[in-house]
Design a protein around this motif. Structure first.
Motif, PDB file in Angstrom:
ATOM      1  N   SER A 194       0.830  -1.200   0.000  1.00  0.00           N
ATOM      2  CA  SER A 194       0.000   0.000   0.000  1.00  0.00           C
ATOM      3  C   SER A 194       0.866   1.253   0.000  1.00  0.00           C
ATOM      4  CB  SER A 194      -0.935  -0.003   1.198  1.00  0.00           C
ATOM      5  OG  SER A 194      -1.756  -1.149   1.143  1.00  0.00           O
ATOM      6  N   LYS A 217     -11.071  -3.426   0.753  1.00  0.00           N
ATOM      7  CA  LYS A 217     -10.908  -3.467   2.210  1.00  0.00           C
ATOM      8  C   LYS A 217     -11.644  -2.254   2.771  1.00  0.00           C
ATOM      9  CE  LYS A 217      -6.727  -4.130   3.822  1.00  0.00           C
ATOM     10  NZ  LYS A 217      -5.263  -4.057   3.810  1.00  0.00           N
ATOM     11  N   GLU A 221      -7.400   1.964   2.500  1.00  0.00           N
ATOM     12  CA  GLU A 221      -6.147   2.447   1.914  1.00  0.00           C
ATOM     13  C   GLU A 221      -6.370   3.597   0.943  1.00  0.00           C
ATOM     14  OE1 GLU A 221      -3.301   1.681   2.860  1.00  0.00           O
ATOM     15  OE2 GLU A 221      -3.423  -0.273   3.811  1.00  0.00           O
TER      16      GLU A 221
END
Ligand SMILES: Nc1ncnc2c1ncn2[C@@H]1O[C@H](COP(=O)(O)OP(=O)(O)O)[C@@H](O)[C@H]1O
Ligand SMILES: [Mg+2]
Length: 458
Positions: A194, A217, A221
């Motif tokens: 990330s 997710k 991120e």
């Protein structure tokens, strides 16, 4: 007594210098190199060049003319000749030196001795690259530049290029979307994937490029970069709606290229060789980069119906990867693994992702997924990455070359700030309007315009 004072007078400063040098070497290797390492290594190189080259088998027998000349002018024995050396150019991380190869030598001969040269001259590593036929450049690196990554101050990066990491030979690793349209970044969790994406987004933010994110997710991120994103999907359901829109956008761009070239509208897209860069600037659509963080989350299925949706998404991604380049659509895919277990077509999608970066992985199989079809020896290099060095990765390209790279540290807030500063650059892509992310209200607003600084004594 006088002996003791002399000892203290001389020994004190010497010990202080030695201690200071040792401290600098451990804590500020760059400073140590510029002040101590560079002069020492240069002196070693200059004084031992001929003998080191001879020991490494890089010398050739002198020509007859030279032999006669040496015999006529001096009485010394005639020594074999080393490759002719150019001037030594010091840099902040090492030094550079060009060598003209003797007849019958090739760059691989010098590269094979790189390890021996490094020990002879007391540097961290020696890299050899070909400048032009007959000339190689030795790049001596004074210390481990990947321990504390500092990007070179001046890096020429053009449009669609982002200097994202540092290579172990102290050169910047540039992600160039026009040269390598699609890339796969693999790594275990906490390996630095990330962070790598963060650098790319922050680097692309000021450029006129549409950035699209898929982060299943729940957006942890990519959501912080919402102010610069043209579209963001944080659930597989959203992604399943977004991907067809991107495919449609790509097809529209192909139609535009076709119309411009006067090609019959029914020509299959695969047969068109030109791309958006051939279009006049006023008509050219903006390039679009699609970031997918944790690709496995996108493909995770619970039910049979999900499976259909997943297969559709894989097909759409494959289409984007196959045809996207000419339409100025680029993919940046991140994941922990990328194998057949992701479903039908996953390996085919992987084959379309030319650029490969492999962070630390938990097993050799994962490294093979990233680098196995590129360079087998890169796989073992990726398996040897230590967990203490997040961000360290092995980058391969399809030409079979690979190198170790590491991203510098970039905090999430700095990257988000870079996105906010470039929020006005977000290009207008009409099809993506419904996916425009909501920009969260900033928790801490900057205070009202800062007062003019006043001189302290005034
Ligand atoms: N180049 C780097 N230098 C220092 N720390 C890093 C670097 N890359 C990542 N990290 C740290 O490692 C941790 C995991 O990074 P992250 O990018 O979130 O990994 P992943 O996405 O692979 O799980 C983070 O806390 C991050 O601060
Ligand atoms: Mg991550």
């Amino acid at each position: 007594m006088t002996d003791l004072t002399t000892l203290l007078e001389v020994g004190g400063p010497v010990a202080a210098l030695g201690g200071g040098a040792a401290y600098a070497r451990a804590k500020h290797p760059g400073l140590y190199w510029s002040t101590v390492g560079l002069p020492i290594s240069t002196a070693r190189l200059l004084s031992s060049y001929g003998s080191v080259m001879e020991a490494c088998g890089l010398t050739v027998a002198p020509s007859r003319l030279r032999m006669l000349a040496v015999k006529a002018t001096t009485r010394r024995e005639v020594r074999p000749v080393p490759p002719r050396r150019g001037i030594i150019r010091p840099t902040s991380t090492g030094l550079r030196l060009r060598l003209r190869l003797a007849p019958g030598q090739e760059p691989a001969d010098v590269a094979a001795s790189a390890e021996r040269l490094r020990h002879a001259w007391g540097v961290h590593a020696v890299y050899v690259s070909t400048v032009k036929p007959g000339v190689v450049e030795l790049r001596l690196v004074g210390f481990d530049v990947l321990r504390q990554v500092r990007m070179p101050r001046k890096v020429d990066a053009e449009f669609l290029q982002v200097p994202v990491a540092l290579r172990e030979d102290a050169m910047p690793f540039v992600r160039d979307y026009r040269a390598v349209p699609h890339q796969l970044t693999l790594g275990a969790t906490l390996s630095g994937k990330s962070m790598y994406l963060r650098h790319l987004i922050a680097g692309l933010a000021p450029q006129p490029v549409a950035l699209v994110g898929i982060d299943c997710k729940r957006g942890v991120e990519l959501a912080p970069f919402a102010s610069r994103l043209s579209a963001l999907a944080t659930e597989p359901e959203q992604a399943a709606e977004l991907l067809p829109v991107l495919v449609k956008e790509m097809e529209d761009r192909y139609d535009l290229i076709k119309a411009r070239q006067g090609i019959a509208p029914d020509t299959p897209a695969e047969e068109i060789t030109s791309d958006i860069w051939g279009l006049p600037e006023s008509e050219r659509p903006v390039p679009l980069v699609l970031f997918v963080d944790e690709v496995a989350e996108l493909f995770l299925v619970a039910t049979r119906k999900d499976e259909e949706r997943r297969d559709e998404m894989v097909t759409q991604l494959i289409r984007l990867a196959q045809l996207g380049r000419a339409a100025g659509i680029y993919l940046e895919v991140c994941g922990q693994r990328f194998g057949a277990e992701l479903g039908k077509g996953a390996t085919m999608l992987r084959a379309q992702l030319t650029g490969r970066v492999c962070h630390r992985v938990n097993d050799e199989a994962s490294a093979k997924m990233a680098l196995g079809d590129i360079a087998p020896e890169a796989v073992s290099a990726a398996c040897a990455i230590a967990p203490e060095r997040p961000g360290l990765a092995v980058a391969g390209d399809t030409s079979g070359g690979w190198s170790r790279i590491r991203t510098p540290y970039l905090s999430l807030s700095d990257a988000a700030a870079a996105c906010r500063d470039s929020a006005h650059v977000v290009p207008d892509v009409p099809g993506l309007k419904p996916f425009l992310p909501e920009v969260a209200i900033r928790p801490v607003e900057s205070p009202a315009p800062v007062a003019e600084p006043r001189p302290a004594t005034g």
